[in-house]
Write a protein that holds these residues in place. Sequence first.
Motif, PDB file in Angstrom:
ATOM      1  N   UNK A  50       0.799  -1.223   0.000  1.00  0.00           N
ATOM      2  CA  UNK A  50       0.000   0.000   0.000  1.00  0.00           C
ATOM      3  C   UNK A  50       0.832   1.275   0.000  1.00  0.00           C
ATOM      4  N   UNK A  51       2.136   1.137   0.251  1.00  0.00           N
ATOM      5  CA  UNK A  51       3.025   2.309   0.236  1.00  0.00           C
ATOM      6  C   UNK A  51       3.265   2.777  -1.195  1.00  0.00           C
ATOM      7  N   UNK A  52       3.620   4.031  -1.335  1.00  0.00           N
ATOM      8  CA  UNK A  52       3.971   4.541  -2.664  1.00  0.00           C
ATOM      9  C   UNK A  52       5.236   3.827  -3.148  1.00  0.00           C
ATOM     10  N   UNK A  53       5.439   3.739  -4.457  1.00  0.00           N
ATOM     11  CA  UNK A  53       6.648   3.085  -4.970  1.00  0.00           C
ATOM     12  C   UNK A  53       7.943   3.696  -4.421  1.00  0.00           C
ATOM     13  N   UNK A  54       7.956   4.999  -4.249  1.00  0.00           N
ATOM     14  CA  UNK A  54       9.147   5.661  -3.709  1.00  0.00           C
ATOM     15  C   UNK A  54       9.441   5.237  -2.283  1.00  0.00           C
ATOM     16  N   UNK A  55       8.406   5.150  -1.466  1.00  0.00           N
ATOM     17  CA  UNK A  55       8.602   4.708  -0.071  1.00  0.00           C
ATOM     18  C   UNK A  55       9.053   3.253  -0.028  1.00  0.00           C
ATOM     19  N   UNK A  56       8.448   2.426  -0.867  1.00  0.00           N
ATOM     20  CA  UNK A  56       8.867   1.016  -0.923  1.00  0.00           C
ATOM     21  C   UNK A  56      10.349   0.927  -1.296  1.00  0.00           C
ATOM     22  N   UNK A  57      10.731   1.661  -2.320  1.00  0.00           N
ATOM     23  CA  UNK A  57      12.106   1.625  -2.815  1.00  0.00           C
ATOM     24  C   UNK A  57      13.097   2.070  -1.736  1.00  0.00           C
ATOM     25  N   UNK A  58      12.741   3.126  -0.995  1.00  0.00           N
ATOM     26  CA  UNK A  58      13.629   3.622   0.050  1.00  0.00           C
ATOM     27  C   UNK A  58      13.832   2.571   1.141  1.00  0.00           C
ATOM     28  N   UNK A  59      12.754   1.927   1.551  1.00  0.00           N
ATOM     29  CA  UNK A  59      12.884   0.846   2.541  1.00  0.00           C
ATOM     30  C   UNK A  59      13.785  -0.271   2.000  1.00  0.00           C
ATOM     31  N   UNK A  60      13.510  -0.709   0.790  1.00  0.00           N
ATOM     32  CA  UNK A  60      14.275  -1.824   0.220  1.00  0.00           C
ATOM     33  C   UNK A  60      15.752  -1.480   0.073  1.00  0.00           C
ATOM     34  N   UNK A  61      16.043  -0.254  -0.344  1.00  0.00           N
ATOM     35  CA  UNK A  61      17.448   0.151  -0.465  1.00  0.00           C
ATOM     36  C   UNK A  61      18.124   0.141   0.903  1.00  0.00           C
TER      37      UNK A  61
END
Length: 196
Positions: free
Chosen positions: A155-166
Motif C-alpha cells: 500500500x506504500x507509494x513506490x518511492x517509499x517502498x524503494x527507500x525501505x528496500x534500499x
Amino acid sequence: MSDTNPKVDAFIKSQKAWTAEIKSLRQIALDSGLQEDFKWSLPCYSHDGQNIAIIQNFKNFCALMFFKGHLLKDSKGLLKAPGENSQTARRFEFTSAAEISKLKTTIKAYIKEAVKAESSPAAKTEKKAPRKQDIPVEFKTKLANNKKLKAAFEGLTPGRQRLYLMHFASAKQATTRVSRIEKYIPKILKGLGMND
C-alpha cells in the motif's frame, strides 16, 4: 522582487542552523522573480505555477535544489544529484553564506535557465522507470509470514517502498538486515515512509 510568504518567515525563525544561508537563497529566488510558497515543509519557489526550486537544510549543508536540474547545462559542474537514484533533481550545496554570496550571479543564471527549461518540450519528457529494487531474502520471509505487513508494504507509494528496500539491502550482514527490518515494521504497518 516577489512577495514573501509568512510560512517561510516562520520556518526561518524556527531554524537553529543555516539561517543566514536560507535567507540568502530566499532573497536570490525572490529577486529572480520566483513566487514563494511553503511545500513539503520547506521554502519552495515556482514560476507560472510550475515548481522550479526548493531550499533544503541538512545537517552538513544547505541546498538549493532544482526540480528539473537535469535539463540545466551546468557547464561549471556545480550541481549534484541528491542521490544515486535521482533522475531529474540537481542541487547546489553550500556550507556558508559566503559561498552563496560568491555564486549569487551564477545562481541567478541557473534560476533563469531553469525557468526557461520548464517551458521547453524537454521538460515534459517521461522519466525512466526506476531500477527494480531487489527484495532482501529476510524481508521476503517477513512478508510471506505476515499478511498485514505485506498488505501495508504494498500500500506504500513506490518511492517509499524503494527507500525501505534500499535501506534494508544496503546492510552487508544478515543480522543487520533483520535488525533494520524489525525496526521499521511498525512504521510500515502505519503506512508511513522511513522519513515520515
